[in-house]
Design a protein around this motif. Structure first.
Motif, PDB file in Angstrom:
ATOM      1  N   GLN A   1       0.727  -1.036   0.126  1.00 53.27           N
ATOM      2  CA  GLN A   1      -0.173   0.654   0.301  1.00 53.27           C
ATOM      3  C   GLN A   1       0.424   1.146  -0.021  1.00 53.27           C
ATOM      4  OE1 GLN A   1      -2.578   0.367   3.785  1.00 53.27           O
ATOM      5  NE2 GLN A   1      -3.793   1.884   2.082  1.00 53.27           N
ATOM      6  N   CYS A   2       2.510   1.516   0.494  1.00 56.10           N
ATOM      7  CA  CYS A   2       2.698   1.925   0.746  1.00 56.10           C
ATOM      8  C   CYS A   2       3.402   2.573  -0.755  1.00 56.10           C
ATOM      9  CB  CYS A   2       4.127   2.420   1.881  1.00 56.10           C
ATOM     10  SG  CYS A   2       3.668   2.307   3.721  1.00 56.10           S
ATOM     11  N   VAL A   3       3.967   1.699  -1.027  1.00 59.21           N
ATOM     12  CA  VAL A   3       4.908   1.836  -2.694  1.00 59.21           C
ATOM     13  C   VAL A   3       3.479   2.366  -3.948  1.00 59.21           C
ATOM     14  CG1 VAL A   3       5.362   0.191  -4.355  1.00 59.21           C
ATOM     15  CG2 VAL A   3       6.353   0.306  -2.009  1.00 59.21           C
ATOM     16  N   GLU A   4       2.575   1.902  -3.089  1.00 60.78           N
ATOM     17  CA  GLU A   4       1.198   1.970  -4.834  1.00 60.78           C
ATOM     18  C   GLU A   4       0.263   3.558  -4.749  1.00 60.78           C
ATOM     19  OE1 GLU A   4       0.142  -2.431  -6.107  1.00 60.78           O
ATOM     20  OE2 GLU A   4      -0.910  -1.505  -5.303  1.00 60.78           O
ATOM     21  N   THR A   5       0.233   3.876  -2.973  1.00 68.81           N
ATOM     22  CA  THR A   5      -0.449   4.854  -2.787  1.00 68.81           C
ATOM     23  C   THR A   5      -0.021   5.574  -2.204  1.00 68.81           C
ATOM     24  OG1 THR A   5      -1.357   4.227  -0.556  1.00 68.81           O
ATOM     25  CG2 THR A   5      -2.499   3.403  -2.437  1.00 68.81           C
ATOM     26  N   SER A   6       1.730   5.714  -1.853  1.00 71.93           N
ATOM     27  CA  SER A   6       1.610   6.908  -1.846  1.00 71.93           C
ATOM     28  C   SER A   6       3.178   7.063  -2.138  1.00 71.93           C
ATOM     29  CB  SER A   6       2.286   7.087   0.099  1.00 71.93           C
ATOM     30  OG  SER A   6       1.541   6.700   1.036  1.00 71.93           O
ATOM     31  N   ASN A   7       4.077   8.278  -1.980  1.00 71.63           N
ATOM     32  CA  ASN A   7       5.359   8.547  -2.506  1.00 71.63           C
ATOM     33  C   ASN A   7       6.716   7.023  -1.821  1.00 71.63           C
ATOM     34  OD1 ASN A   7       3.672  10.359  -4.014  1.00 71.63           O
ATOM     35  ND2 ASN A   7       4.438  12.292  -2.645  1.00 71.63           N
ATOM     36  N   TRP A   8       6.449   6.530  -1.356  1.00 71.20           N
ATOM     37  CA  TRP A   8       7.622   5.580  -1.917  1.00 71.20           C
ATOM     38  C   TRP A   8       7.906   4.779  -2.705  1.00 71.20           C
ATOM     39  CZ3 TRP A   8       9.813   6.402   2.812  1.00 71.20           C
ATOM     40  CH2 TRP A   8       9.602   7.114   3.736  1.00 71.20           C
ATOM     41  N   GLN A   9       8.924   4.232  -3.351  1.00 69.92           N
ATOM     42  CA  GLN A   9       9.420   3.986  -4.629  1.00 69.92           C
ATOM     43  C   GLN A   9       9.750   2.237  -4.084  1.00 69.92           C
ATOM     44  OE1 GLN A   9       9.418   4.859  -7.763  1.00 69.92           O
ATOM     45  NE2 GLN A   9       8.824   6.406  -6.807  1.00 69.92           N
ATOM     46  N   ALA A  10       9.842   1.836  -2.908  1.00 64.68           N
ATOM     47  CA  ALA A  10      10.188  -0.112  -2.816  1.00 64.68           C
ATOM     48  C   ALA A  10       9.925  -0.098  -1.670  1.00 64.68           C
ATOM     49  CB  ALA A  10      11.921   0.195  -2.874  1.00 64.68           C
ATOM     50  N   ALA A  11       9.816  -0.923  -1.200  1.00 68.72           N
ATOM     51  CA  ALA A  11       9.402  -1.815   0.186  1.00 68.72           C
ATOM     52  C   ALA A  11      10.651  -2.923   0.457  1.00 68.72           C
ATOM     53  CB  ALA A  11       8.374  -1.712  -0.057  1.00 68.72           C
ATOM     54  N   ILE A  12      11.130  -3.096   1.453  1.00 70.48           N
ATOM     55  CA  ILE A  12      11.855  -4.709   2.037  1.00 70.48           C
ATOM     56  C   ILE A  12      11.704  -5.379   3.060  1.00 70.48           C
ATOM     57  CG2 ILE A  12      14.375  -5.596   1.790  1.00 70.48           C
ATOM     58  CD1 ILE A  12      15.826  -2.896   1.115  1.00 70.48           C
ATOM     59  N   ALA A  13      11.008  -6.674   2.619  1.00 66.07           N
ATOM     60  CA  ALA A  13      11.017  -7.307   3.596  1.00 66.07           C
ATOM     61  C   ALA A  13      11.768  -8.119   4.365  1.00 66.07           C
ATOM     62  CB  ALA A  13       9.398  -8.102   2.731  1.00 66.07           C
ATOM     63  N   LEU A  14      11.670  -8.327   5.375  1.00 65.23           N
ATOM     64  CA  LEU A  14      12.585  -9.328   6.369  1.00 65.23           C
ATOM     65  C   LEU A  14      12.392 -10.301   7.210  1.00 65.23           C
ATOM     66  CD1 LEU A  14      13.238  -6.107   6.235  1.00 65.23           C
ATOM     67  CD2 LEU A  14      15.373  -7.140   7.366  1.00 65.23           C
ATOM     68  N   TYR A  15      12.739 -11.423   7.515  1.00 65.10           N
ATOM     69  CA  TYR A  15      12.505 -12.376   8.434  1.00 65.10           C
ATOM     70  C   TYR A  15      12.666 -11.860   9.357  1.00 65.10           C
ATOM     71  CZ  TYR A  15      12.509 -17.637  10.083  1.00 65.10           C
ATOM     72  OH  TYR A  15      11.859 -18.375  10.700  1.00 65.10           O
ATOM     73  N   PRO A  16      11.813 -12.156  10.671  1.00 72.00           N
ATOM     74  CA  PRO A  16      12.297 -12.067  11.438  1.00 72.00           C
ATOM     75  C   PRO A  16      13.731 -11.934  12.750  1.00 72.00           C
ATOM     76  CG  PRO A  16      10.178 -13.037  11.724  1.00 72.00           C
ATOM     77  CD  PRO A  16      10.888 -13.491  10.495  1.00 72.00           C
ATOM     78  N   THR A  17      13.882 -11.353  13.504  1.00 71.55           N
ATOM     79  CA  THR A  17      14.927 -11.725  14.193  1.00 71.55           C
ATOM     80  C   THR A  17      14.633 -12.696  14.479  1.00 71.55           C
ATOM     81  OG1 THR A  17      16.590  -9.185  13.556  1.00 71.55           O
ATOM     82  CG2 THR A  17      17.011 -10.677  15.628  1.00 71.55           C
ATOM     83  N   SER A  18      15.705 -13.271  15.344  1.00 71.90           N
ATOM     84  CA  SER A  18      15.500 -14.289  16.660  1.00 71.90           C
ATOM     85  C   SER A  18      16.247 -13.966  18.344  1.00 71.90           C
ATOM     86  CB  SER A  18      16.353 -15.788  15.978  1.00 71.90           C
ATOM     87  OG  SER A  18      17.467 -15.383  16.713  1.00 71.90           O
TER      88      SER A  18
END
Length: 424
Positions: free
Chosen positions: A372-389
């Motif tokens: 949603q941030c990338v499609e509707t706001s002025n953000w060009q990219a997003a990075i999803a991470l795996y949770p830290t243990s």
């Protein structure tokens, strides 16, 4: 040295607990807090985010705000909304969120142990946020938000805590987000002694969440001690409010990033540069891109105005893996790998704490929020991470190292207002 001890908690009457209990001060902005507190005069937000009762033109860091918090605390006490226990107590606090449950032990933790490194940290703090908590604690003469501590699971403690939770709870309610909260008061002197003995035999504790609160409590302790000519170390200000959970019950979610621009690169150029260190795969949607293991990343790129965002799955390749020191607990974190392989060399983002081209999205909101941030706001990219243990967190704290900023998102969040530690 004692790590923890019981205290005389200030807390709501059982029939008011659900109304009083609020979000922590740092998970809501001013507008969100106002909406929640405006229709609930019993909400603890009037105390831990008192800007909800001050003109919106007044800064949240103005002394008026802190003074209003003290005024509201005094009002809650005078009206009998909050009452103080007549003797030192421990408390047990259980949370159930979906399929996850965790049972915490509530006491006050030693600031001497904290300074000596027996209560271990893993994050730097920001001076402005520390100052805010110092001013709040001084104005209220209280610790109103508990620090989230963890410890290496201990079967004996598990048994003792289970004995407490088999009795009738003091509070038992479900919050607006569906999380179930249950709270017990430990009044039996034998139980208090047994729990004290068991916890004070632990080698150390770890700050999981609440580095600014614990650092601020340490500063306030110094201020109080310097003003007290009869200081002897037994005063309540030598301890800070804490909830302690065994490490195998702690739930850490992913803490994801959104990126303002690609540092002058087109999407195609950015992907080509990523392919140096990653195997890059275009996937159908966020669900297919969601990391399911360490060293995997999801990437969402803007498709341009009016076009759907595109999702990619990234897997660290063998060439980059060979550059990582397996014995370095910080370098092995996915947030560090992201910094070393993407943020610094490709995007020119050196410091995530200060760079305005990057922001953070807690995993509780899901990868849909990134899209949603990338499609509707002025953000060009997003990075999803795996949770830290949690094991990584403890290893870094044990090594006296520091995690990169925003490495962990803990859920469920602790409610504020269930018990308060007064600084007599």
């Amino acid at each position: 040295m004692n790590l923890i001890q019981p205290f005389r908690g200030l807390r709501p009457a059982p029939d008011l607990a659900a109304k009083v209990a609020s979000h922590p001060y740092d998970v809501l902005n001013r507008e969100e807090a106002y909406k929640l507190a405006n229709n609930n005069p019993l909400s603890f937000l009037h105390i831990n985010k008192p800007e909800v009762d001050v003109d919106v033109m007044v800064s949240v860091y103005d002394q008026q705000v802190y003074d209003k918090g003290r005024e509201n605390l005094d009002h809650f006490i005078s009206q009998g909304i909050l009452k103080r226990d007549n003797a030192n107590r421990f408390y047990v606090y259980s949370q159930k969120m979906g399929e996850h449950s965790q049972v915490g032990f509530v006491g006050v933790a030693s600031l001497t142990a904290y300074r000596q490194g027996l209560i271990k940290k893993h994050e730097f703090t920001r001076p402005d946020k520390e100052d805010d908590r110092v001013n709040h604690m001084q104005a209220l003469a209280a610790h109103v938000g508990p620090v989230f501590l963890t410890y290496k699971t201990n079967p004996h403690i598990d048994t003792l805590v289970a004995g407490i939770t088999s009795s009738e709870p003091e509070y038992d309610f479900t919050a607006e987000d569906g999380t179930h909260h249950t709270f017990w008061v430990v009044t039996d002197e034998g139980d208090i002694q047994s729990l004290s003995s068991a916890f004070n035999q632990l080698d150390c504790l770890y700050v999981a969440d609440g580095h600014h609160r614990s650092a601020a409590a340490s500063r306030v302790q110094t201020m109080y001690a310097e003003k007290n000519p009869d200081h002897n170390g037994t005063e309540s200000y030598n301890w800070f409010l804490a909830v302690l959970f065994p490490h195998d019950q702690v739930q850490i979610l992913d803490y994801n990033r959104i990126i303002k621009d690609l540092n002058g690169m087109s999407s195609e150029e950015f992907l080509a540069n990523l392919a140096i260190n990653f195997d890059v795969q275009l996937v159908e949607n966020w669900s297919a891109a969601k990391p399911v293991a360490h060293r995997q990343f999801g990437l969402c790129l803007s498709g341009g105005k009016g076009n759907a965002a595109r999702w990619y799955k990234l897997q660290v390749n063998s060439d980059f893996l060979n550059s990582i020191d397996e014995n370095d607990p910080v370098q092995n974190l996915d947030v560090s790998i992201m910094q070393q392989s993407m943020l610094t060399p490709l995007l020119g983002i050196e410091d995530q704490r200060t760079d305005k081209r990057i922001d953070f999205v807690g995993g509780i909101r899901g990868l849909q929020a990134l899209e949603q941030c990338v499609e509707t706001s002025n953000w060009q990219a997003a990075i999803a991470l795996y949770p830290t243990s949690i094991e990584s967190l403890m290893a870094i704290a044990d090594a006296n190292e520091v995690m990169p900023p925003k490495s962990t998102w803990f859920e469920p969040k602790l409610k504020s207002g269930l018990v308060i530690h007064m600084l007599d």
